[in-house]
Design a protein around this motif. Structure first.
Motif, mmCIF file in Angstrom:
data_model
loop_
_atom_site.group_PDB
_atom_site.id
_atom_site.type_symbol
_atom_site.label_atom_id
_atom_site.label_comp_id
_atom_site.label_asym_id
_atom_site.label_seq_id
_atom_site.Cartn_x
_atom_site.Cartn_y
_atom_site.Cartn_z
ATOM 1 N N ALA A 191 0.833 -1.206 0.000
ATOM 2 C CA ALA A 191 0.000 0.000 0.000
ATOM 3 C C ALA A 191 0.869 1.258 0.000
ATOM 4 N N GLY A 192 1.946 1.255 0.768
ATOM 5 C CA GLY A 192 2.848 2.402 0.777
ATOM 6 C C GLY A 192 3.498 2.631 -0.573
ATOM 7 N N ALA A 193 3.871 1.549 -1.255
ATOM 8 C CA ALA A 193 4.467 1.681 -2.583
ATOM 9 C C ALA A 193 3.471 2.246 -3.584
ATOM 10 N N LEU A 298 -0.365 -5.184 -7.641
ATOM 11 C CA LEU A 298 -1.793 -5.480 -7.466
ATOM 12 C C LEU A 298 -2.061 -6.981 -7.400
ATOM 13 N N PRO A 299 -1.472 -7.813 -8.293
ATOM 14 C CA PRO A 299 -1.645 -9.257 -8.106
ATOM 15 C C PRO A 299 -1.007 -9.766 -6.810
ATOM 16 N N THR A 300 0.047 -9.109 -6.366
ATOM 17 C CA THR A 300 0.689 -9.505 -5.113
ATOM 18 C C THR A 300 -0.265 -9.343 -3.933
ATOM 19 N N LEU A 301 -1.096 -8.303 -3.958
ATOM 20 C CA LEU A 301 -2.093 -8.124 -2.899
ATOM 21 C C LEU A 301 -3.043 -9.310 -2.833
ATOM 22 N N ALA A 302 -3.529 -9.748 -4.009
ATOM 23 C CA ALA A 302 -4.439 -10.901 -4.030
ATOM 24 C C ALA A 302 -3.726 -12.154 -3.527
ATOM 25 N N ILE A 319 -8.055 -1.147 0.243
ATOM 26 C CA ILE A 319 -6.811 -0.580 0.756
ATOM 27 C C ILE A 319 -5.979 -0.009 -0.389
ATOM 28 N N ALA A 320 -5.917 -0.738 -1.524
ATOM 29 C CA ALA A 320 -5.197 -0.223 -2.691
ATOM 30 C C ALA A 320 -5.817 1.079 -3.175
#
Length: 400
Positions: A191-193, A298-302, A319-320
């Motif tokens: 999220a910070g990135a 974004l795929p890393t979040l999932a 959150i994104a």
């Protein structure tokens, strides 16, 4: 002598006051989006993706149509804020729906990359699109065209994925609460990135036009087309990242870090440009870097939700969206003040330095790909075989 005692009917026209009003108007969308996203993410996790997506499109249709007929600042402000409400549901539900339907890599990265390319096209093509239609067709036409697009999108959603069509949502596992996702260190780093990499774009959009006019005497058409060429390197960045992620999925963190380094270097180069042709180059670099970061993370979040929590994606993509909204809420208000007090060059150097310093933080994600999926409720159900309507439908989807 008594004139000063009478209240003025209209506030005196001043450039500073008008700039502030326009900045607040632009930022109102992201501000409301920022406030609503925690609620929208929780609601999406509970009721599914399709209904909130349809509701968001309906609100976007209403707000865009309101813009077409607005005649005063208050109505414009209300319409712009409504857009934030619609986006909080449509953006989050749309991305979460893609992550849910494309559960395996590299299909998930390709699908999310396509969505990001479309988002980029809308953002970068909007200024020349709106300017040309405004010039030749009038104030209302751009908004009416976009309202029709929202309406068409809603109708397509009803045909392809009607809300409640499968009846499977009743048996879906309960998603992890958004406050627990926010304190997950891996999700917090992503999220910070996302927030940091979008700050240059959010802060340059409201300031670069005046700087171009003052420093290089840019014409109106040059100002209007400033961001359009950057669409092509953005699409290239999406394509490159998707291909690299398919071949080397364990390096997603590196693609994000590389993107932030490119954004940082490009941001620092903007103040050194002396003509329209030169300024296009670092702007293309910024958008190319953003494509690398977004498409990798974004795929890393999932994936993080899959392996560390429950595979329900509304809250994590809320959150994104919050990360993006932080940048775009601050941009129209803060960027101009920074330029006024410190200068345009200092603004760009600060943004570039922030991205370069944050890039090594993504090393924290280096071992994410080695994590094993948690035995969440959904995984246990799928491993044991279908026992009900939801399980049967999800098993058939996975086989397909």
């Amino acid at each position: 002598g008594n004139r000063s005692l009478l209240p003025a009917r209209y506030p005196p026209a001043s450039g500073g006051n008008e700039d502030v009003q326009i900045g607040v108007l632009f930022a109102s969308k992201a501000m409301l989006q920022l406030l609503v996203n925690p609620l929208s993410g929780t609601l999406i996790d509970r009721v599914g993706y399709e209904a909130p997506l349809l509701a968001g499109l309906a609100v976007m249709f209403l707000s865009t149509a309101t813009f077409a007929f607005a005649e005063n600042y208050a109505t414009l402000f209300a319409a712009r804020s409504l857009q934030g409400l619609g986006s909080a549901f449509a953006d989050t539900a749309g991305i979460a729906l893609i992550a849910d339907r494309y559960a395996e890599e590299p299909a998930r990265s390709r699908a999310l990359g396509t969505a990001l390319a479309c988002i980029s096209f809308g953002s970068l093509a909007a200024p020349p699109f709106g300017g040309v239609l405004y010039e030749f067709a009038g104030k209302r036409v751009p908004f009416l065209v976009l309202a029709c697009v929202c309406l068409l999108d809603g109708l397509l959603l009803l045909v392809l994925a009607p809300p409640g069509g499968t009846g499977a949502r009743a048996n879906m596992p309960v998603g992890t609460p958004i406050h627990r996702l926010m304190i997950d260190p891996y999700i917090a780093v992503v999220a910070g990135a996302l927030a940091t990499c979008n700050i240059p774009l959010a802060f340059l959009e409201p300031t670069i036009a005046n700087w171009m006019k003052d420093s290089m005497g840019a014409s109106e058409w040059e100002v209007g087309l400033t961001w359009l060429p950057a669409f092509f390197p953005h699409v290239l960045g999406v394509y490159v990242t998707v291909r690299l992620a398919a071949a080397y999925p364990h390096l997603q963190w590196f693609y994000g870090a590389l993107g932030m380094a490119i954004i940082g270097a490009s941001s620092c180069l903007v103040p050194a440009c002396r003509n329209f042709g030169q300024v296009i180059i670092p702007l293309c670099g910024i958008c190319f870097g953003i494509a690398l970061v977004d498409t990798a993370l974004l795929p890393t979040l999932a994936f993080l939700v899959d392996v560390r929590h429950v595979s329900v994606y509304g809250s994590v993509y809320a959150i994104a969206d919050i990360s993006y909204s932080v940048a775009y809420a601050l941009g129209p208000i803060v960027a101009g003040q920074i330029v006024h007090t410190m200068g345009f060059a200092q603004l760009n150097l600060g943004m570039g330095l922030a991205n370069v310093l944050y890039a090594p933080v993504l090393l924290f994600l280096k071992n994410v790909c080695q994590m094993k999926p948690s035995h969440s409720e959904r995984n246990i159900l799928l491993e044991e075989g279908p026992k009900g309507l939801y399980d049967t439908i999800k098993m058939e989807e996975r086989k397909g």
